[in-house]
Design a protein around this motif. Sequence first.
Motif, PDB file in Angstrom:
ATOM      1  N   SER B  56       0.831  -1.207   0.000  1.00 36.14           N
ATOM      2  CA  SER B  56       0.000   0.000   0.000  1.00 36.14           C
ATOM      3  C   SER B  56       0.859   1.248   0.000  1.00 36.14           C
ATOM      4  O   SER B  56       0.516   2.251  -0.638  1.00 36.14           O
ATOM      5  N   ALA B  57       1.987   1.201   0.711  1.00 38.43           N
ATOM      6  CA  ALA B  57       2.884   2.355   0.742  1.00 38.43           C
ATOM      7  C   ALA B  57       3.450   2.617  -0.655  1.00 38.43           C
ATOM      8  O   ALA B  57       3.502   3.757  -1.118  1.00 38.43           O
ATOM      9  N   LEU B  58       3.836   1.542  -1.350  1.00 39.26           N
ATOM     10  CA  LEU B  58       4.354   1.702  -2.711  1.00 39.26           C
ATOM     11  C   LEU B  58       3.290   2.279  -3.644  1.00 39.26           C
ATOM     12  O   LEU B  58       3.586   3.088  -4.520  1.00 39.26           O
ATOM     13  N   LEU B  59       2.051   1.829  -3.451  1.00 43.08           N
ATOM     14  CA  LEU B  59       0.957   2.286  -4.314  1.00 43.08           C
ATOM     15  C   LEU B  59       0.466   3.678  -3.943  1.00 43.08           C
ATOM     16  O   LEU B  59      -0.288   4.292  -4.675  1.00 43.08           O
ATOM     17  N   GLY B  60       0.870   4.157  -2.757  1.00 47.46           N
ATOM     18  CA  GLY B  60       0.334   5.424  -2.273  1.00 47.46           C
ATOM     19  C   GLY B  60      -1.117   5.289  -1.868  1.00 47.46           C
ATOM     20  O   GLY B  60      -1.926   6.179  -2.085  1.00 47.46           O
ATOM     21  N   ARG B  91      -0.255   4.959 -10.778  1.00 46.43           N
ATOM     22  CA  ARG B  91      -0.944   3.671 -10.700  1.00 46.43           C
ATOM     23  C   ARG B  91      -1.574   3.326 -12.047  1.00 46.43           C
ATOM     24  O   ARG B  91      -1.643   2.167 -12.428  1.00 46.43           O
ATOM     25  N   LYS B  92      -2.002   4.365 -12.751  1.00 46.34           N
ATOM     26  CA  LYS B  92      -2.657   4.154 -14.038  1.00 46.34           C
ATOM     27  C   LYS B  92      -1.627   3.866 -15.138  1.00 46.34           C
ATOM     28  O   LYS B  92      -1.825   2.977 -15.949  1.00 46.34           O
ATOM     29  N   LYS B  93      -0.541   4.602 -15.155  1.00 46.39           N
ATOM     30  CA  LYS B  93       0.390   4.515 -16.295  1.00 46.39           C
ATOM     31  C   LYS B  93       1.485   3.475 -16.102  1.00 46.39           C
ATOM     32  O   LYS B  93       1.954   2.882 -17.058  1.00 46.39           O
ATOM     33  N   HIS B  94       1.938   3.279 -14.883  1.00 47.69           N
ATOM     34  CA  HIS B  94       3.139   2.458 -14.690  1.00 47.69           C
ATOM     35  C   HIS B  94       2.920   1.163 -13.921  1.00 47.69           C
ATOM     36  O   HIS B  94       3.731   0.259 -14.006  1.00 47.69           O
ATOM     37  N   PHE B  95       1.862   1.096 -13.118  1.00 45.63           N
ATOM     38  CA  PHE B  95       1.686  -0.089 -12.265  1.00 45.63           C
ATOM     39  C   PHE B  95       0.459  -0.875 -12.662  1.00 45.63           C
ATOM     40  O   PHE B  95      -0.472  -0.364 -13.267  1.00 45.63           O
ATOM     41  N   PHE B  96       0.459  -2.134 -12.274  1.00 48.04           N
ATOM     42  CA  PHE B  96      -0.790  -2.885 -12.232  1.00 48.04           C
ATOM     43  C   PHE B  96      -0.708  -3.812 -11.030  1.00 48.04           C
ATOM     44  O   PHE B  96       0.364  -4.348 -10.731  1.00 48.04           O
ATOM     45  N   THR B  97      -1.820  -3.956 -10.321  1.00 46.39           N
ATOM     46  CA  THR B  97      -1.783  -4.741  -9.087  1.00 46.39           C
ATOM     47  C   THR B  97      -2.873  -5.799  -9.076  1.00 46.39           C
ATOM     48  O   THR B  97      -4.030  -5.526  -9.379  1.00 46.39           O
ATOM     49  N   CYS B 168      -5.427  -8.563 -17.705  1.00 51.46           N
ATOM     50  CA  CYS B 168      -5.289  -7.095 -17.667  1.00 51.46           C
ATOM     51  C   CYS B 168      -3.813  -6.705 -17.620  1.00 51.46           C
ATOM     52  O   CYS B 168      -3.389  -5.750 -18.274  1.00 51.46           O
ATOM     53  N   ALA B 169      -3.039  -7.466 -16.831  1.00 49.45           N
ATOM     54  CA  ALA B 169      -1.614  -7.173 -16.740  1.00 49.45           C
ATOM     55  C   ALA B 169      -0.946  -7.360 -18.102  1.00 49.45           C
ATOM     56  O   ALA B 169      -0.160  -6.523 -18.541  1.00 49.45           O
ATOM     57  N   PHE B 170      -1.303  -8.448 -18.799  1.00 48.60           N
ATOM     58  CA  PHE B 170      -0.771  -8.669 -20.149  1.00 48.60           C
ATOM     59  C   PHE B 170      -1.160  -7.513 -21.063  1.00 48.60           C
ATOM     60  O   PHE B 170      -0.373  -7.065 -21.891  1.00 48.60           O
ATOM     61  N   TYR B 171      -2.386  -7.062 -20.924  1.00 51.91           N
ATOM     62  CA  TYR B 171      -2.883  -5.987 -21.783  1.00 51.91           C
ATOM     63  C   TYR B 171      -2.134  -4.679 -21.512  1.00 51.91           C
ATOM     64  O   TYR B 171      -1.677  -3.996 -22.417  1.00 51.91           O
ATOM     65  N   ASN B 172      -2.008  -4.363 -20.221  1.00 56.98           N
ATOM     66  CA  ASN B 172      -1.472  -3.048 -19.864  1.00 56.98           C
ATOM     67  C   ASN B 172       0.049  -2.948 -20.014  1.00 56.98           C
ATOM     68  O   ASN B 172       0.583  -1.858 -20.114  1.00 56.98           O
ATOM     69  N   LEU B 177       4.527  -4.874 -12.090  1.00 56.46           N
ATOM     70  CA  LEU B 177       3.343  -5.651 -11.730  1.00 56.46           C
ATOM     71  C   LEU B 177       3.482  -6.048 -10.266  1.00 56.46           C
ATOM     72  O   LEU B 177       4.492  -6.611  -9.855  1.00 56.46           O
ATOM     73  N   MET B 178       2.474  -5.680  -9.490  1.00 53.97           N
ATOM     74  CA  MET B 178       2.508  -6.079  -8.085  1.00 53.97           C
ATOM     75  C   MET B 178       1.416  -7.123  -7.882  1.00 53.97           C
ATOM     76  O   MET B 178       0.335  -7.021  -8.456  1.00 53.97           O
TER      77      MET B 178
END
Lengths: 322, 259
Positions: B56-60, B91-97, B168-172, B177-178
């Motif tokens: 959660s800290a990493l994700l803000g 979270r939108k551009k660089h991460f997926f969880t 979704c992770a494959f798509y994005n 990836l967390m």
Amino acid sequence: MIAKWLGKRVIMGTIVLIIVSFLSFFMMHAAPGNPATAYYGGNAQTLTTGEKERIEQAFGLDKPVLFQYGTWLGEALQGNLGYSAKEGRPVSTILLERLPNTLQLIVLTLFLVTITSIWLGLQAGMKEGSLLDRGLSIFSIASSAIPPFWLGILFIMVFSITLGWLPSSGMNDVRGDGGLVDRLYHMVLPLTVLVISHVGIFARFLQDSVKVENHSYYVQVARANGVSEREIRSMILRNAVIPYINYVGVTIPSFFGGSIVVETLFSWSGLGQLLVKSVMVKDFPVLMGAILIIGVVVVICLFIIDVLMICLNPRLRRGGFV
Amino acid sequence: MEVLSNKGGDHIFKIENVAVHLNGKYLIHDVSFTVPKGQITAVIGESGSGKSTTLSALLGMLPAQAVMEGSILFNERNLMELSEQERAGLRKKHFFTIFQDATNSFSPTLKIKQQLYRLTASRLGQKEEAFLGKITAILKDLNLPEDVLNRYPFELSGGMLQRCMLACAFYNEPDVLMADEPTSALDMLHQQEFIKLLKNLHARLGATIILITHDLGVAAIADSMIVMKNGEIVEAGQVAEIFKEPKHPYTKRLVANHF
Ligand SMILES: Nc1ncnc2c1ncn2[C@@H]1O[C@H](COP(=O)(O)OP(=O)(O)O)[C@@H](O)[C@H]1O
Ligand SMILES: [Mg+2]
């Protein structure tokens, strides 16, 4: 499958109506007073015992109550609701005259209450701890604590008597053309009272269920993945509205309860006012007819709510509950 | 404590002395580690050890009342200095969880198609037509029948839903990836399948993966690993080294139980 479900609903509705009418019939007969003598009003004292007996025979009141109920039910099931001796007209004619007036009031109330409460509840629920959130909670408690009767009198004193802006009674201006604008103008006060006394609790209900959804797992997942707040809000509303619509269904009878008070107060010639009037003069056939028709309308409303629930909840639609 | 997992210095996250406290109680404390770019980093530890809080800290996305100390650098940008909006943008551009409970990760009243669209194309600003073609191909790769798109979440198993998240992770194609215990709600068969697909994703996209788990078997696919206990990091290093020679008593016990 749908036909079977519909058939089940119709049978259930009929059973509910029979139970309601049975209870009403017996409570009515248990109440003090007698329709035969009430029919003669002030002259009732002058009747001899023989005359009284003959009148009671004519009304069928000499028979056991259960027998009377059976007769009434048998006729009612064939669509015959009897005759009002007091009004000199068939009960069904009287009811059909009044039904639209009550429906106008209730449908408009329901419409305004749902639109307003969904909007308010969503805004407030999404901004937890905000002024709107806390304000709505307080308004909800306050508005549900105010009796509609008192609120109506207050409105009449302020808007009709003091300010003279709005009519305090009737449905149309006697000198007017009886048009829609005039009808709406007369409806403002009764409608406002009904809306105010319901909108707070409804908004509060949605507000709470929006908060629950807002803290749910799938919303956390969506937020963690940068789904837009607009899309999140639409998912939340879509889910929060399900228990809300269910709650509207549960509360529908109370709208009719409210309309009894409001119709009486504002001389709105609907079923609520008719109900009160027929209790006063012990016009049993009209009273039973009014209870029955309100019952039918409530059962239909609940049916509509059930259909809505099935449309809104894919689990009910696809889970084979229909 | 000192972490030596990435001597090359090419890391995507650098976490320094992070502590999170909530209502006067520390959830995590003195947490420092780096996440090497393009590698799989496992975070392991028993329930309540602070793994999810670290994530959660990493994700803000810490609870509103929580207070965080220390610093988190993502590509040399300090997350502490970003606004709430900028973090949402990351979270939108660089991460997926991907989270643990797949069955509750989707709204119950919306078809999978709309939900996958919102979790992928919509956040990238793409139209639905382009989305359908791409997602269908991905679903096929993940052994999911195409008609999952027209299903509601309650009609799919946990394993299928977790694979939908993976789709979704494959798509994005996120930079990071967390995954927070993505397999612990799945049965053995689906666990193994999911891990295989995750490795597959890593090979294909070369994404950095942060994999939280309490299962050493799952952690085995990682390059490096962090062991947490009571809100602190007790051991960190290359997975192979830790498996061979665990130092902390807790890790020793874990490894001993695993083999
Ligand atoms: N929202 C919260 N409020 C209070 N305590 C929390 C909250 N989230 C986590 N904690 C506490 O923080 C500690 C770490 O939890 P968590 O990060 O979820 O551990 P893990 O993911 O390793 O199981 C636990 O003691 C837990 O009880
Ligand atoms: Mg956890």
